[in-house]
Design a protein around this motif. Sequence first.
Motif, short mmCIF file in Angstrom:
data_model
loop_
_atom_site.label_atom_id
_atom_site.label_comp_id
_atom_site.label_asym_id
_atom_site.label_seq_id
_atom_site.Cartn_x
_atom_site.Cartn_y
_atom_site.Cartn_z
N GLU A 237 0.84 -1.21 0.00
CA GLU A 237 0.00 0.00 0.00
C GLU A 237 0.87 1.26 0.00
N PHE A 238 1.94 1.23 0.81
CA PHE A 238 2.88 2.35 0.85
C PHE A 238 3.50 2.58 -0.52
N ASP A 239 3.99 1.50 -1.15
CA ASP A 239 4.61 1.61 -2.48
C ASP A 239 3.64 2.19 -3.50
N LYS B 71 -0.88 9.84 3.82
CA LYS B 71 -1.23 8.45 4.12
C LYS B 71 0.02 7.56 4.12
N ALA B 72 0.92 7.78 3.17
CA ALA B 72 2.15 7.00 3.11
C ALA B 72 2.99 7.22 4.37
N GLU B 73 3.08 8.46 4.81
CA GLU B 73 3.83 8.77 6.03
C GLU B 73 3.20 8.09 7.24
N LEU C 24 4.99 5.31 9.73
CA LEU C 24 5.10 5.47 11.18
C LEU C 24 4.35 4.36 11.93
N GLU C 25 3.18 3.96 11.43
CA GLU C 25 2.43 2.89 12.08
C GLU C 25 3.16 1.56 12.02
N ASP C 26 3.84 1.31 10.91
CA ASP C 26 4.64 0.08 10.77
C ASP C 26 5.93 0.17 11.57
N SER D 78 11.23 5.91 13.26
CA SER D 78 10.72 6.43 14.52
C SER D 78 11.45 7.72 14.87
N PRO D 79 10.70 8.79 15.11
CA PRO D 79 11.35 10.03 15.54
C PRO D 79 12.11 9.77 16.84
#
Length: 94
Positions: A22-24, A47-49, A53-55, A59-60
């Motif tokens: 989905e990201f790709d 949405k990609a960002e 982050l959810e995956d 990580s900041p």
Amino acid sequence: MTFLDMFVIDGAHNQMAYSNKEFDKLIADSKSALLEDLPGRGEALLKAEQILLEDQAISPMFQDGSAYLEKPHVQGILRHNFAAGNSCKWAYVE
């Protein structure tokens, strides 16, 4: 786009082999978006960002903070939210 497209499965900088179809797809769609659909492109990148982050692919890890004291009669110091420090070009004393 500068950092998001680093994480597509065949990206040269995807050293950890992160993979999310989905990201790709969102990255590919946003790269091919026409100028007339800039809001749609922005939505796809957001949405990609969120997926990244959810995956927890990234990580900041750093948050800067500072505290300061200032006399009430000192005015006009510009405090930047990011990048440069304070600008005193317009500072004055009342």
